[in-house]
Design a protein around this motif. Structure first.
Motif, PDB file in Angstrom:
ATOM      1  N   TYR A   1      -0.396   8.505  -6.683  1.00  0.00           N
ATOM      2  CA  TYR A   1       0.417   8.758  -5.533  1.00  0.00           C
ATOM      3  C   TYR A   1      -0.229   9.824  -4.505  1.00  0.00           C
ATOM      4  CZ  TYR A   1       4.313   6.157  -7.512  1.00  0.00           C
ATOM      5  OH  TYR A   1       5.085   5.440  -7.949  1.00  0.00           O
TER       6      TYR A   1
ATOM      7  N   TYR B   1       2.169   7.787  -0.247  1.00  0.00           N
ATOM      8  CA  TYR B   1       1.759   6.395  -0.594  1.00  0.00           C
ATOM      9  C   TYR B   1       1.540   6.394  -1.946  1.00  0.00           C
ATOM     10  CZ  TYR B   1       0.284   5.773   4.491  1.00  0.00           C
ATOM     11  OH  TYR B   1       0.472   5.521   5.936  1.00  0.00           O
ATOM     12  N   ARG B   2       1.383   5.066  -2.431  1.00  0.00           N
ATOM     13  CA  ARG B   2       1.008   4.889  -3.768  1.00  0.00           C
ATOM     14  C   ARG B   2       0.089   3.428  -3.880  1.00  0.00           C
ATOM     15  NH1 ARG B   2       6.320   2.681  -7.015  1.00  0.00           N
ATOM     16  NH2 ARG B   2       6.071   0.564  -6.411  1.00  0.00           N
TER      17      ARG B   2
ATOM     18  N   ASP C   1       5.911   1.288 -11.197  1.00  0.00           N
ATOM     19  CA  ASP C   1       5.746   2.762 -10.368  1.00  0.00           C
ATOM     20  C   ASP C   1       4.509   3.282 -10.828  1.00  0.00           C
ATOM     21  OD1 ASP C   1       9.328   3.414 -10.833  1.00  0.00           O
ATOM     22  OD2 ASP C   1       8.154   2.659  -9.003  1.00  0.00           O
TER      23      ASP C   1
ATOM     24  N   VAL D   1       5.255   4.409   0.763  1.00  0.00           N
ATOM     25  CA  VAL D   1       6.324   4.456  -0.067  1.00  0.00           C
ATOM     26  C   VAL D   1       7.549   5.155   0.830  1.00  0.00           C
ATOM     27  CG1 VAL D   1       7.377   5.936  -1.980  1.00  0.00           C
ATOM     28  CG2 VAL D   1       5.201   4.798  -2.317  1.00  0.00           C
TER      29      VAL D   1
ATOM     30  N   ALA E   1      11.028   1.799  -2.411  1.00  0.00           N
ATOM     31  CA  ALA E   1      11.624   3.411  -2.878  1.00  0.00           C
ATOM     32  C   ALA E   1      13.213   3.226  -2.784  1.00  0.00           C
ATOM     33  CB  ALA E   1      10.896   4.075  -1.812  1.00  0.00           C
TER      34      ALA E   1
ATOM     35  N   TYR F   1      12.215   5.009   3.939  1.00  0.00           N
ATOM     36  CA  TYR F   1      11.782   4.404   2.679  1.00  0.00           C
ATOM     37  C   TYR F   1      11.412   3.062   2.781  1.00  0.00           C
ATOM     38  CZ  TYR F   1      14.054   8.783   0.937  1.00  0.00           C
ATOM     39  OH  TYR F   1      14.331   9.915   0.848  1.00  0.00           O
TER      40      TYR F   1
END
Length: 119
Positions: free
Chosen positions: A96, A37-38, A92, A48, A66, A62
């Motif tokens: 994360y 995850y982010r 980005d 993600v 991603a 994805y």
């Protein structure tokens, strides 16, 4: 006690690459799904990518953000998860996090690792 520890983050310039790792310690048992995850600044946490367990190496998924730049992989023997991120951009930037979901339903999370991408 099970712990997940992420590593490999840092500050990079746009266009660069990073390889994140998530290593499990403790008696985690059989892991069904490994997730990345982010969470970007001021944003909600988002999935993600994930990779499932399987004799064939597992299935991967994805998120749209991603596709084409991220590659998820794992070392099942060592319960280690990886995320290769190519052509990094400022979008980005964020924390994360990895999570492992076991066959008996436990959901373990790492503390997160920061990735900062400068223009």
């Amino acid at each position: 006690q099970v712990q997940l520890v992420e590593s490999g983050g840092g500050s990079v310039q746009a266009g660069g690459s990073l390889r994140l790792s998530c290593e499990a310690s403790g008696s985690i048992g059989t892991v069904n799904v490994m997730n990345w995850y982010r969470q970007g600044p001021g944003k909600q946490r988002e999935l993600v990518a994930y990779i499932t367990d399987g004799a064939d190496g597992g299935r991967t998924y994805y998120a749209d953000i991603a596709k084409g730049r991220f590659i998820i992989s794992k070392n099942g023997v060592e319960d280690t998860l990886y995320l290769q991120i190519n052509r990094l951009g400022p979008e980005d930037t964020g924390a994360y996090l990895c999570s492992f979901i076991t066959r008996v339903g436990h959901d373990y999370w790492g503390q997160g690792i920061q990735v900062t991408v400068s223009p």
